[in-house]
Design a protein around this motif. Structure first.
Motif, PDB file in Angstrom:
ATOM      1  N   GLY A   1      54.955 -98.780  20.254  1.00 46.60           N
ATOM      2  CA  GLY A   1      54.199 -99.974  20.609  1.00 46.60           C
ATOM      3  C   GLY A   1      53.580 -99.837  21.993  1.00 46.60           C
TER       4      GLY A   1
ATOM      5  N   ARG B   1      40.138-102.501  20.513  1.00 53.65           N
ATOM      6  CA  ARG B   1      40.190-103.385  19.346  1.00 53.65           C
ATOM      7  C   ARG B   1      38.939-104.257  19.277  1.00 53.65           C
ATOM      8  NH1 ARG B   1      45.715-106.624  17.638  1.00 53.65           N
ATOM      9  NH2 ARG B   1      46.489-104.975  16.320  1.00 53.65           N
TER      10      ARG B   1
ATOM     11  N   THR C   1      59.869-109.439  11.862  1.00 51.17           N
ATOM     12  CA  THR C   1      59.149-110.329  12.771  1.00 51.17           C
ATOM     13  C   THR C   1      59.079-111.709  12.137  1.00 51.17           C
ATOM     14  OG1 THR C   1      57.848-108.534  13.698  1.00 51.17           O
ATOM     15  CG2 THR C   1      56.906-110.750  13.872  1.00 51.17           C
TER      16      THR C   1
ATOM     17  N   ALA D   1      53.472-106.391  22.070  1.00 48.94           N
ATOM     18  CA  ALA D   1      53.298-104.963  21.760  1.00 48.94           C
ATOM     19  C   ALA D   1      52.785-104.746  20.347  1.00 48.94           C
ATOM     20  CB  ALA D   1      54.604-104.208  21.959  1.00 48.94           C
ATOM     21  N   PRO D   2      51.507-104.443  20.207  1.00 47.21           N
ATOM     22  CA  PRO D   2      51.005-103.945  18.928  1.00 47.21           C
ATOM     23  C   PRO D   2      51.253-102.438  18.852  1.00 47.21           C
ATOM     24  CG  PRO D   2      49.184-104.091  20.465  1.00 47.21           C
ATOM     25  CD  PRO D   2      50.444-104.514  21.222  1.00 47.21           C
ATOM     26  N   SER D   3      50.932-101.824  17.724  1.00 45.45           N
ATOM     27  CA  SER D   3      51.119-100.380  17.615  1.00 45.45           C
ATOM     28  C   SER D   3      50.249 -99.662  18.646  1.00 45.45           C
ATOM     29  CB  SER D   3      50.791 -99.911  16.201  1.00 45.45           C
ATOM     30  OG  SER D   3      49.495-100.321  15.833  1.00 45.45           O
TER      31      SER D   3
ATOM     32  N   SER E   1      57.039-103.576  11.250  1.00 48.60           N
ATOM     33  CA  SER E   1      58.033-104.565  10.824  1.00 48.60           C
ATOM     34  C   SER E   1      57.513-105.475   9.709  1.00 48.60           C
ATOM     35  CB  SER E   1      58.433-105.428  12.025  1.00 48.60           C
ATOM     36  OG  SER E   1      57.311-106.121  12.541  1.00 48.60           O
TER      37      SER E   1
ATOM     38  N   LEU F   1      54.079-112.351   5.280  1.00 45.62           N
ATOM     39  CA  LEU F   1      52.732-112.054   5.789  1.00 45.62           C
ATOM     40  C   LEU F   1      52.449-110.556   5.807  1.00 45.62           C
ATOM     41  CD1 LEU F   1      52.353-114.543   8.787  1.00 45.62           C
ATOM     42  CD2 LEU F   1      51.805-114.877   6.379  1.00 45.62           C
TER      43      LEU F   1
ATOM     44  N   PRO G   1      43.787-110.735  10.104  1.00 44.07           N
ATOM     45  CA  PRO G   1      44.333-111.994  10.603  1.00 44.07           C
ATOM     46  C   PRO G   1      43.341-112.732  11.492  1.00 44.07           C
ATOM     47  CG  PRO G   1      45.447-110.113  11.587  1.00 44.07           C
ATOM     48  CD  PRO G   1      44.576-109.567  10.527  1.00 44.07           C
TER      49      PRO G   1
END
Ligand code: TXA
Ligand code: MG
Length: 308
Positions: free
Chosen positions: A39, A59, A98, A143-145, A183, A196, A217
């Protein structure tokens, strides 16, 4: 895009965690091993630090990010856990689950973390390195990947280096991630549990949401949009308009007086909320030129301005 910098990799030990904690408290983001994937972690209470995550990943949109905390007590200071959420947390934390729960108003999480939503995704990771960092920092970590946007998720420090080398200061290397996929995400925001995102943990009592709705999302209907009409590329405020400035366009408030897109991303959701709450009837936003994170800001504003 973040300015080029030297990326160091340090093997996981006490000195590496001390260095990572120092960087994070200074507002940087650091790549960390977790049991799912590596992450890219930043202080979730510091909007400029979280904006750097987006800049480093390149992103194109703002997705709400997962916040990592050390234990259930720390999670309870950020979100509201109903009986179902509490049972799942007890069964699976620390671990690769999560939970999306209602955000507590006084949680002090930066608006850019939740992309302005009133819910928040929280996880208690099992990995020793991430646990050690959470304890050293003493704050929740978004923390995203740790990969460049649209690329494969990283399960080794070398993957992170190949993807984000030159764009982040530090990678903590603890070998391969044990799980290798992100997760499981379950929403417990009232009513039935909703699955989700599939992941390492099976949650049989959560109804799956159709995958087409969750892969983007940023397009979720619940994604924060102001209640008022929004006009883009405004050079000045018209009658009854609350103008959000950028660079030379001053406005009632400004995303960034110096025209810095990272600062603008950090302020975006908080200023939209302020504009929405003002006495004026509509909102106008100055032009935000440029690629990278500036383009992500424009993407978000275009969605927010789209007729509903
Ligand atoms: O395994 C993992 O969960 C990894 C490691 C690093 O912990 N982290 C990760 O984080 O995958 P991230 O930030 O990339 O996951 C974000 C996803 C969003 O794309 C969205 O699907 C969901 O979490 N999400 C976050 N906040 C949400 C919210 N308030 N409502 C609905 N979905 C949310
Ligand atoms: Mg990812």
């Amino acid at each position: 895009m973040a300015p080029p910098q030297t990326t160091r990799a340090m093997p996981f030990d006490d000195a590496a965690i001390a260095e990572a904690a120092w960087l994070i408290l200074a507002g940087e983001c650091v790549a960390m091993p977790t049991e799912t994937v590596y992450g890219l972690a930043a202080d979730a209470t510091n909007p400029a630090a979280v904006a750097r995550i987006y800049a480093a990943k390149g992103r194109p949109t703002f997705n709400p990010l997962i916040v990592h905390v050390a234990d259930f007590a720390a999670a309870g200071a950020i979100g509201t856990f109903n009986a179902q959420a509490r049972a799942l947390a007890e069964a699976h934390w620390p671990g690769p689950l999560t939970l999306v729960v209602p955000l507590l108003p006084d949680a002090q999480i930066a608006g850019i973390v939740t992309a302005g939503l009133d819910t928040i995704a929280i996880r208690v990771p099992a990995h020793q390195a991430m646990q050690a960092l959470l304890k050293a920092v003493g704050k929740p970590l978004a923390a995203p990947s740790a990969n460049s946007s649209g690329r494969i998720s990283p399960t080794r420090a070398a993957h992170v280096l190949a993807s984000l080398g030159g764009r982040i200061p530090l990678i903590i290397d603890a070998g391969a991630s044990q799980r290798g996929i992100e997760s499981t995400i379950v929403a417990a925001t009232g009513g039935a549990l909703r699955l989700l995102r599939r992941g390492p943990i099976e949650v049989p009592n959560a109804a799956e949401i159709h995958s087409g709705e969750i892969e983007s999302p940023g397009q979720l209907a619940s994604h924060y949009a102001p209640a008022k009409p929004l006009r883009l590329d405004a050079m000045d405020g018209r009658d009854e308009e609350y103008l959000i400035g950028f660079g030379d366009v001053a406005g009632e408030v400004t995303l960034s007086a110096s025209g810095d897109p990272i600062e603008a991303a950090a302020n975006l959701f908080d200023l939209l909320h302020i504009a929405d709450a003002s006495d004026l009837r509509s909102i106008a936003v100055a032009p935000i030129p440029g690629g990278g994170i500036a383009a992500a800001i424009r993407d978000r504003l275009q969605r927010a301005a789209a007729p509903r």
